[in-house]
Design a protein around this motif. Structure first.
Motif, PDB file in Angstrom:
ATOM      1  N   GLU A 202      36.350  20.911  45.119  1.00 56.75           N
ATOM      2  CA  GLU A 202      36.259  21.791  45.525  1.00 56.75           C
ATOM      3  C   GLU A 202      35.061  22.337  46.588  1.00 56.75           C
ATOM      4  OE1 GLU A 202      36.120  26.390  43.650  1.00 56.75           O
ATOM      5  OE2 GLU A 202      36.869  24.696  42.282  1.00 56.75           O
TER       6      GLU A 202
ATOM      7  N   THR B 106      41.376  23.733  40.912  1.00 58.74           N
ATOM      8  CA  THR B 106      41.142  23.351  42.438  1.00 58.74           C
ATOM      9  C   THR B 106      42.176  23.776  43.520  1.00 58.74           C
ATOM     10  OG1 THR B 106      39.899  21.236  41.922  1.00 58.74           O
ATOM     11  CG2 THR B 106      40.217  21.464  44.142  1.00 58.74           C
ATOM     12  N   VAL B 107      43.414  23.791  43.128  1.00 58.71           N
ATOM     13  CA  VAL B 107      44.561  24.213  43.900  1.00 58.71           C
ATOM     14  C   VAL B 107      44.538  25.783  43.940  1.00 58.71           C
ATOM     15  CG1 VAL B 107      47.007  24.426  43.889  1.00 58.71           C
ATOM     16  CG2 VAL B 107      45.893  22.351  43.365  1.00 58.71           C
ATOM     17  N   HIS B 108      44.065  26.350  42.890  1.00 59.83           N
ATOM     18  CA  HIS B 108      43.967  27.832  42.807  1.00 59.83           C
ATOM     19  C   HIS B 108      42.403  28.392  43.184  1.00 59.83           C
ATOM     20  CE1 HIS B 108      47.909  28.095  41.266  1.00 59.83           C
ATOM     21  NE2 HIS B 108      47.902  27.110  40.468  1.00 59.83           N
ATOM     22  N   SER B 109      41.478  27.600  43.721  1.00 57.26           N
ATOM     23  CA  SER B 109      40.150  27.942  43.859  1.00 57.26           C
ATOM     24  C   SER B 109      40.168  28.837  45.095  1.00 57.26           C
ATOM     25  CB  SER B 109      39.344  26.865  44.176  1.00 57.26           C
ATOM     26  OG  SER B 109      39.655  26.151  45.017  1.00 57.26           O
ATOM     27  N   ASP B 110      39.204  29.584  45.327  1.00 57.20           N
ATOM     28  CA  ASP B 110      38.832  30.300  46.512  1.00 57.20           C
ATOM     29  C   ASP B 110      38.951  29.382  47.686  1.00 57.20           C
ATOM     30  OD1 ASP B 110      38.167  32.918  48.108  1.00 57.20           O
ATOM     31  OD2 ASP B 110      36.047  31.669  48.280  1.00 57.20           O
TER      32      ASP B 110
ATOM     33  N   ALA C   7      40.283  26.380  48.438  1.00 54.30           N
ATOM     34  CA  ALA C   7      41.485  25.914  48.850  1.00 54.30           C
ATOM     35  C   ALA C   7      42.225  27.033  49.385  1.00 54.30           C
ATOM     36  CB  ALA C   7      42.229  25.122  47.474  1.00 54.30           C
ATOM     37  N   GLY C   8      42.273  28.321  48.936  1.00 53.56           N
ATOM     38  CA  GLY C   8      42.898  29.420  49.479  1.00 53.56           C
ATOM     39  C   GLY C   8      42.500  29.499  50.822  1.00 53.56           C
ATOM     40  N   ARG C   9      41.264  29.511  51.008  1.00 51.53           N
ATOM     41  CA  ARG C   9      40.619  29.807  52.361  1.00 51.53           C
ATOM     42  C   ARG C   9      41.259  28.813  53.382  1.00 51.53           C
ATOM     43  NH1 ARG C   9      35.154  29.562  53.376  1.00 51.53           N
ATOM     44  NH2 ARG C   9      34.799  28.274  51.371  1.00 51.53           N
TER      45      ARG C   9
ATOM     46  N   VAL D 271      44.005  26.915  53.185  1.00 51.72           N
ATOM     47  CA  VAL D 271      45.321  27.121  53.189  1.00 51.72           C
ATOM     48  C   VAL D 271      45.528  28.256  54.289  1.00 51.72           C
ATOM     49  CG1 VAL D 271      47.375  27.846  52.222  1.00 51.72           C
ATOM     50  CG2 VAL D 271      46.025  25.891  51.325  1.00 51.72           C
ATOM     51  N   THR D 272      45.004  29.435  54.228  1.00 57.06           N
ATOM     52  CA  THR D 272      45.066  30.504  55.074  1.00 57.06           C
ATOM     53  C   THR D 272      44.604  30.191  56.239  1.00 57.06           C
ATOM     54  OG1 THR D 272      44.429  32.124  53.277  1.00 57.06           O
ATOM     55  CG2 THR D 272      44.169  32.828  55.421  1.00 57.06           C
TER      56      THR D 272
END
Length: 192
Positions: A59, A111-115, A117-119, A121-122
């Motif tokens: 992460e 980890t997949v749903h972490s901030d 990872a989200g950033r 991906v975005t």
């Protein structure tokens, strides 16, 4: 560093540094305890276990890579943004080989749903949307992008490109050109 200075963030940062220095598999709680001059048991108040520690390094690396990617692609579109994103990944892999290795392991659900990872991906999706790809095709394009970058870097890091001319830098540019062409001519949904 004494026990009073330990926090989860300090322990994870030390694990990431250990991974960069000695390899991702070198991350153990006993190695970190030696580094801090404490008993291994004292680390359990900061990390649940080795698996949780590895997830935390993963992460951390996602967050650092997202920060670098954001700076790299800001204000760019299409080929320029693609090159900036890919170069940010390549530079990160070269500078932090242990952290890069953390990114190559299967991600835990947390980890997949972490901030972080989200950033990342975005940012990746924003770069791909610059190519006007249909929303229904973004997952496929993301997979192609990830496979190309990660595959190239895995071969480069392992030294598999060092045996033949031209240099890997030229092949890297060719790969990015091929991706650019692929994204510009991407088939629409239902039109393979």
């Amino acid at each position: 560093m004494g026990r009073a200075n330990l926090t989860p963030a300090v322990v994870v940062a030390a694990a990431a540094e250990l991974a960069d220095r000695e390899g991702f598999d070198a991350i153990t709680l006993s190695a970190l305890a030696r580094h801090f001059g404490v008993q291994t048991a004292s680390l359990y108040s900061h990390v649940r276990d080795r698996s949780a520690l590895l997830d935390s390094v993963h992460e951390l690396a996602l967050g650092e890579l997202a920060d670098r990617t954001a700076v790299a692609i800001g204000g760019r579109a299409q080929r320029d943004a693609l090159t900036a994103l890919a170069d940010a990944h390549r530079d990160y892999a070269r500078q932090f080989p242990g952290r890069w290795a953390a990114l190559q392991r299967p991600a835990a659900a947390s980890t997949v749903h972490s901030d972080a990872a989200g950033r990342l991906v975005t940012l990746t999706l924003a770069m791909l949307r610059g190519y006007q790809l249909p929303e229904t095709e973004l997952v496929h394009a993301t997979r192609l992008l990830g496979a190309t970058i990660n595959g190239f870097l895995a071969l480069e890091v392992s030294g598999n490109f060092g045996h033949r001319e031209p240099t890997a830098d030229i092949s890297w540019q060719r790969a990015l050109s091929a991706l650019d062409i692929a994204f510009r001519s991407w088939p629409t949904e239902g039109n393979p």
